[in-house]
Write an enzyme that holds these catalytic residues in place. Structure first.
Site, PDB file in Angstrom:
ATOM      1  N   SER A  90      21.458 102.540 -52.076  1.00  0.00           N
ATOM      2  CA  SER A  90      21.619 103.784 -52.178  1.00  0.00           C
ATOM      3  C   SER A  90      20.975 104.920 -51.881  1.00  0.00           C
ATOM      4  CB  SER A  90      21.463 104.042 -54.186  1.00  0.00           C
ATOM      5  OG  SER A  90      22.241 105.333 -54.814  1.00  0.00           O
TER       6      SER A  90
ATOM      7  N   TYR B 207      17.292 104.215 -62.540  1.00  0.00           N
ATOM      8  CA  TYR B 207      17.730 104.050 -61.163  1.00  0.00           C
ATOM      9  C   TYR B 207      17.421 103.850 -59.710  1.00  0.00           C
ATOM     10  CZ  TYR B 207      21.988 103.648 -58.698  1.00  0.00           C
ATOM     11  OH  TYR B 207      23.150 102.876 -57.457  1.00  0.00           O
TER      12      TYR B 207
HETATM   13  N1  LIG Z   1      29.317 104.412 -56.978  1.00  0.00           N
HETATM   14  C1  LIG Z   1      28.453 105.314 -56.832  1.00  0.00           C
HETATM   15  O1  LIG Z   1      28.408 106.294 -56.110  1.00  0.00           O
HETATM   16  C2  LIG Z   1      27.548 104.383 -55.621  1.00  0.00           C
HETATM   17  C3  LIG Z   1      26.130 104.664 -54.731  1.00  0.00           C
HETATM   18  C4  LIG Z   1      25.690 104.451 -54.544  1.00  0.00           C
HETATM   19  C5  LIG Z   1      25.566 102.834 -54.897  1.00  0.00           C
HETATM   20  N2  LIG Z   1      25.994 102.224 -55.327  1.00  0.00           N
HETATM   21  C6  LIG Z   1      25.848 101.195 -55.500  1.00  0.00           C
HETATM   22  O2  LIG Z   1      27.055 100.503 -54.633  1.00  0.00           O
HETATM   23  C7  LIG Z   1      26.911  98.757 -55.485  1.00  0.00           C
HETATM   24  C8  LIG Z   1      28.643  98.890 -56.254  1.00  0.00           C
HETATM   25  O3  LIG Z   1      28.668 100.077 -57.345  1.00  0.00           O
HETATM   26  P1  LIG Z   1      30.196 100.271 -57.585  1.00  0.00           P
HETATM   27  O4  LIG Z   1      30.241 102.314 -57.665  1.00  0.00           O
HETATM   28  O5  LIG Z   1      31.107  99.626 -57.027  1.00  0.00           O
HETATM   29  O6  LIG Z   1      29.982 100.056 -59.833  1.00  0.00           O
HETATM   30  P2  LIG Z   1      31.757  99.580 -60.285  1.00  0.00           P
HETATM   31  O7  LIG Z   1      32.352  99.614 -59.646  1.00  0.00           O
HETATM   32  O8  LIG Z   1      30.769  99.210 -61.278  1.00  0.00           O
HETATM   33  O9  LIG Z   1      30.996  97.685 -59.103  1.00  0.00           O
HETATM   34  C9  LIG Z   1      30.122  96.754 -59.729  1.00  0.00           C
HETATM   35  C10 LIG Z   1      30.393  95.043 -59.714  1.00  0.00           C
HETATM   36  O10 LIG Z   1      29.278  94.794 -59.873  1.00  0.00           O
HETATM   37  C11 LIG Z   1      29.712  93.871 -61.195  1.00  0.00           C
HETATM   38  N3  LIG Z   1      28.359  93.498 -62.080  1.00  0.00           N
HETATM   39  C12 LIG Z   1      27.958  94.189 -63.127  1.00  0.00           C
HETATM   40  N4  LIG Z   1      26.765  93.587 -63.850  1.00  0.00           N
HETATM   41  C13 LIG Z   1      27.049  92.521 -62.783  1.00  0.00           C
HETATM   42  C14 LIG Z   1      25.414  91.171 -63.259  1.00  0.00           C
HETATM   43  N5  LIG Z   1      24.806  91.037 -64.358  1.00  0.00           N
HETATM   44  N6  LIG Z   1      26.328  90.425 -62.611  1.00  0.00           N
HETATM   45  C15 LIG Z   1      27.175  90.266 -61.536  1.00  0.00           C
HETATM   46  N7  LIG Z   1      27.724  91.249 -61.583  1.00  0.00           N
HETATM   47  C16 LIG Z   1      27.650  92.151 -62.172  1.00  0.00           C
HETATM   48  C17 LIG Z   1      30.665  94.650 -61.872  1.00  0.00           C
HETATM   49  O11 LIG Z   1      31.165  93.837 -62.766  1.00  0.00           O
HETATM   50  P3  LIG Z   1      32.271  94.124 -63.616  1.00  0.00           P
HETATM   51  O12 LIG Z   1      33.048  94.819 -63.707  1.00  0.00           O
HETATM   52  O13 LIG Z   1      32.352  92.714 -65.319  1.00  0.00           O
HETATM   53  O14 LIG Z   1      31.472  95.453 -64.783  1.00  0.00           O
HETATM   54  C18 LIG Z   1      31.493  94.928 -60.411  1.00  0.00           C
HETATM   55  O15 LIG Z   1      32.608  94.216 -60.449  1.00  0.00           O
HETATM   56  C19 LIG Z   1      25.792  98.800 -56.713  1.00  0.00           C
HETATM   57  O16 LIG Z   1      25.146  98.186 -55.942  1.00  0.00           O
HETATM   58  C20 LIG Z   1      25.955 100.647 -56.917  1.00  0.00           C
HETATM   59  O17 LIG Z   1      24.490 101.012 -56.770  1.00  0.00           O
HETATM   60  C21 LIG Z   1      27.167 103.239 -55.819  1.00  0.00           C
END
Ligand SMILES: NC(=O)c1ccc[n+]([C@@H]2O[C@H](COP(=O)([O-])OP(=O)(O)OC[C@H]3O[C@@H](n4cnc5c(N)ncnc54)[C@H](OP(=O)(O)O)[C@@H]3O)[C@@H](O)[C@H]2O)c1
Length: 230
Positions: A135, A148
């Site tokens: 991130s 985080y």
């Molecule tokens: N969104 C942002 O603004 C942003 C910015 C920078 C970086 N990121 C990073 O990008 C990545 C994807 O995030 P996202 O925004 O797409 O989030 P998201 O929509 O919440 O998707 C996260 C995924 O990870 C799964 N997950 C969560 N905990 C887990 C565990 N313990 N074991 C296995 N799977 C697990 C979730 O499953 P469930 O559906 O069952 O919860 C979901 O499929 C993350 O690493 C996040 O930190 C996000």
């Protein structure tokens, strides 16, 4: 890498950026292995996508026994995208100890466990690639994100060290550092963000595909993508 028929492991592929990646890699005829924690969501994903190239495995990435079991069922691996992650926001004195532990376990230990478990299979691929989704919060401190940020900076450290450890091998390693995206990451952990106009995950997923598609004479080592400020 020509992605057709390549085996791509995506953690957290049931929602958000991971789900966009799953759909995009399937559309390119890759064999996609999704590791995620919720068996019901995985079943629904299989039903919705109805694609023989999709394989799903239930594992909480923060539990190394579950990770080792799921990874042992994946028979071939060319690409690993460590995407699963969770959110925590607030001041340190507001956090519960168990939430601190969970964020470090999922966001930092998770990618380390998955990478370790899949490394022998990656070494057998003629041309392999690991991409760790950190991130922009993994690049510098941000107020109210102490834990985080720690997890995502830790992932940056893991990524950079793995890169050095694997120099000269068949495995490329990249860090991906996105800014805010329009996912449900925040609301799942009780924070409401007005993130509809943040980066579109389908567009972000295309950048990750582009990183993977580069031939084996080049590596996009670190990619930072943020919303353009106009
Ligand atoms: N969104 C942002 O603004 C942003 C910015 C920078 C970086 N990121 C990073 O990008 C990545 C994807 O995030 P996202 O925004 O797409 O989030 P998201 O929509 O919440 O998707 C996260 C995924 O990870 C799964 N997950 C969560 N905990 C887990 C565990 N313990 N074991 C296995 N799977 C697990 C979730 O499953 P469930 O559906 O069952 O919860 C979901 O499929 C993350 O690493 C996040 O930190 C996000």
């Amino acid at each position: 890498m020509d992605i057709e028929d390549k085996h791509v492991v995506i953690t957290g592929g049931t929602d958000g950026l991971g789900l966009s990646l799953v759909k995009l890699f399937l559309a390119k005829s890759a064999i996609v292995h999704v590791i995620s924690k919720d068996p019901e969501k995985l079943k629904a994903l299989e039903k919705e996508l109805n694609n023989k190239l999709l394989h799903v495995y239930t594992a909480d990435v923060s539990d190394f026994n579950q990770v080792v079991k799921a990874c042992s069922e994946i028979w071939k691996v060319d690409v690993v995208i460590n995407n699963a992650g969770i959110w925590l926001e607030g001041l340190l004195d507001e956090y519960k100890y168990e939430d601190i532990s969970k964020v470090i376990d999922v966001n930092l230990k998770g990618p380390i466990y998955v990478t370790k478990a899949l490394l022998p299979k990656l070494k057998s691929s003629p041309d392999a690639h690991i991409i760790n989704i950190s991130s922009t919060s993994g690049l510098k401190g941000v107020a109210k994100q102490s834990v985080y940020v720690s997890s995502k900076m830790g992932l940056k450290g893991f990524t950079e060290t793995l890169k050095d450890d694997l120099v000269g091998s068949n495995i490329k390693v990249s860090g991906f550092y996105p800014g805010g995206m329009n996912t449900r990451l925040f609301e799942k952990f009780g924070t409401i963000k007005d993130n509809q106009k943040w980066m579109n995950i389908d567009k972000v997923a295309k950048i990750i595909l582009f990183m993977v598609e580069q031939d084996n004479t080049m590596v996009m080592g670190d990619v930072v993508v943020t919303k353009r400020v106009k």
